[in-house]
Design a protein around this motif. Structure first.
Motif, mmCIF file in Angstrom:
data_model
loop_
_atom_site.group_PDB
_atom_site.id
_atom_site.type_symbol
_atom_site.label_atom_id
_atom_site.label_comp_id
_atom_site.label_asym_id
_atom_site.label_seq_id
_atom_site.Cartn_x
_atom_site.Cartn_y
_atom_site.Cartn_z
ATOM 1 N N ASN A 17 43.064 42.713 39.725
ATOM 2 C CA ASN A 17 41.742 42.442 40.280
ATOM 3 C C ASN A 17 41.813 41.502 41.476
ATOM 4 O OD1 ASN A 17 40.368 44.056 38.468
ATOM 5 N ND2 ASN A 17 40.088 42.434 36.968
ATOM 6 N N LEU A 18 42.738 40.560 41.422
ATOM 7 C CA LEU A 18 42.914 39.652 42.546
ATOM 8 C C LEU A 18 43.381 40.413 43.780
ATOM 9 C CD1 LEU A 18 42.951 36.713 43.566
ATOM 10 C CD2 LEU A 18 45.298 36.540 42.726
ATOM 11 N N SER A 20 42.884 43.569 44.496
ATOM 12 C CA SER A 20 41.846 44.452 45.026
ATOM 13 C C SER A 20 40.681 43.688 45.647
ATOM 14 C CB SER A 20 41.317 45.356 43.901
ATOM 15 O OG SER A 20 40.750 44.574 42.857
ATOM 16 N N SER A 21 40.427 42.464 45.164
ATOM 17 C CA SER A 21 39.264 41.718 45.664
ATOM 18 C C SER A 21 39.597 40.744 46.786
ATOM 19 C CB SER A 21 38.593 40.957 44.515
ATOM 20 O OG SER A 21 39.498 40.056 43.898
ATOM 21 N N TRP A 22 40.871 40.454 47.002
ATOM 22 C CA TRP A 22 41.244 39.461 48.016
ATOM 23 C C TRP A 22 40.685 39.779 49.395
ATOM 24 C CZ3 TRP A 22 42.852 34.659 47.881
ATOM 25 C CH2 TRP A 22 43.407 34.082 49.021
ATOM 26 N N LEU A 24 37.943 40.909 50.148
ATOM 27 C CA LEU A 24 36.541 40.505 50.194
ATOM 28 C C LEU A 24 36.412 39.030 50.536
ATOM 29 C CD1 LEU A 24 35.243 42.329 46.972
ATOM 30 C CD2 LEU A 24 35.029 43.079 49.356
ATOM 31 N N TYR A 25 37.376 38.220 50.064
ATOM 32 C CA TYR A 25 37.345 36.791 50.348
ATOM 33 C C TYR A 25 37.897 36.491 51.737
ATOM 34 C CZ TYR A 25 37.450 37.156 45.217
ATOM 35 O OH TYR A 25 37.228 37.520 43.927
ATOM 36 N N GLY A 107 37.172 33.449 44.167
ATOM 37 C CA GLY A 107 36.472 34.454 43.372
ATOM 38 C C GLY A 107 35.935 33.936 42.065
#
Length: 350
Positions: A17-18, A20-22, A24-25, A107
């Motif tokens: 999840n980190l 895939s979401s990085w 976004l940050y 996150g």
């Protein structure tokens, strides 16, 4: 990425999840190559993992704190993680516009009862004091340590002044005496001389009666503000560990924790009273503690010292002969410290 042999399923999910979401940050990071758990350490009520996130733009080091407690349910652990994340964000908001660094949360991973932050560079102020604040240290090294302690005081002052809400009166003094009584009983159970209890409580009540009538400033307190949780790097200090934050505590508690922690170094023969006094004075100078009563602060320092004593005792830390000897030595040193406090109070009142 090597995962199967060293990771449990929650860590796999966190890393996926980190990854895939990085973006976004940090949209500028480029293509994500992978996230690897390079170190994992189990502690009393949590697991600390160091994560290396690799993107086309470079590598980023993160720290993941996963709360674990067999006595608490998963929803309770999630709630604690949410509170800690909220605490980090609250401190970040208060530090906005300040000259100080803020710990950066990454996150929201609280569904895994985990909080992830960017890894801070540097060494702890505790380690620097242990290395450089000894008898015979050079004046330049002492000056550097004094500057760091003064900055720690300014950091805390910034937080306290911008989170100050009100003033609590006598009911807080009653709660303080009750908490002090409980810590004294705990200390006696761990080997502290029981004859200290009544004189100490009498001293504390006397100080609060005489000097506590002006009230206790209510602020957002860190409640673990010690040199152990301060990282020193090229940008100054970075404060860590926001688990015990109180949104409506008293300013005395944070100031007492830091100054009392400095005093505990005196239990080691290599540390002189003069060096530690200079560091304490530098911290109070940075904090500009004119709004705090030194006499009331002494009561909070006494409670803090008993907290440190309980932490040092074998029942709450690693066992073994060395730890037992350290605890016995600390007990004797603490009893001498308490005696000096009682004598100082008696001398002031005569």
């Amino acid at each position: 990425m090597v995962r199967d042999l060293m990771y449990t399923e929650p860590w796999n999910e966190i890393l996926d999840n980190l990854s895939s979401s990085w973006p976004l940050y940090h949209p500028e990071c480029g293509q994500i190559i992978g996230a690897d758990l390079i170190r994992r350490e189990r502690r009393a009520h949590c697991e600390i993992g160091e994560i290396c996130l690799t993107a086309s733009s470079g590598k980023t080091s993160l720290i993941a704190k996963r709360l674990l407690d067999s006595k608490q349910s998963t929803p309770a652990l999630i709630s604690k993680a949410q509170q800690e994340l909220s605490n980090i964000l609250s401190y970040g908001a208060l530090l906005c516009g300040s000259p100080f660094q803020a710990l950066e949360a990454i996150g929201d991973f609280t569904r895994y009862h985990t909080v992830i932050t960017r890894k801070g560079d540097g060494r702890s102020l505790k380690d620097l004091i242990k290395k450089h604040a000894r008898i015979g240290t050079t004046s330049s090294r002492m000056a550097a340590l004094e500057a760091l302690c003064e900055e720690a005081g300014r950091w805390l002052s910034w937080i306290h002044h911008r989170s100050r809400k009100a003033v609590q009166l006598a009911d807080h003094a009653d709660a303080l005496i009750h908490g002090l009584h409980a810590k004294l009983e705990q200390g006696i159970g761990l080997g502290l001389d029981a004859t200290f209890m009544n004189p100490l409580l009498k001293m504390a009540k006397g100080l609060l009666t005489t000097y506590g009538h002006e009230g206790f400033p209510v602020v957002m307190t860190h409640n673990d503000f010690t040199p152990e949780n301060l990282l020193v790097n090229d940008n100054g200090i970075l404060v860590l560990d926001y688990q015990a934050v109180d949104m409506a505590g008293t300013a005395y508690s944070d100031v007492a924790l830091f100054t009392t922690y400095l005093e505990t170094f005196a239990k080691y023969p290599l540390f002189g009273a003069r060096q530690l006094t200079l560091l304490k004075q530098a911290f109070l100078r940075g904090y500009d503690a004119h709004w705090l009563r030194p006499e009331v602060l002494r009561v909070y320092q006494l409670k803090a010292m008993l907290v440190f004593f309980a932490y040092m005792s074998p029942s709450n830390t690693r066992s073994g002969l060395l730890q037992h000897l350290r605890s016995s030595y600390y007990r004797r040193w603490l009893q001498s410290w308490i005696t000096s406090e009682l004598n100082a109070f008696s001398g002031a009142g005569s």
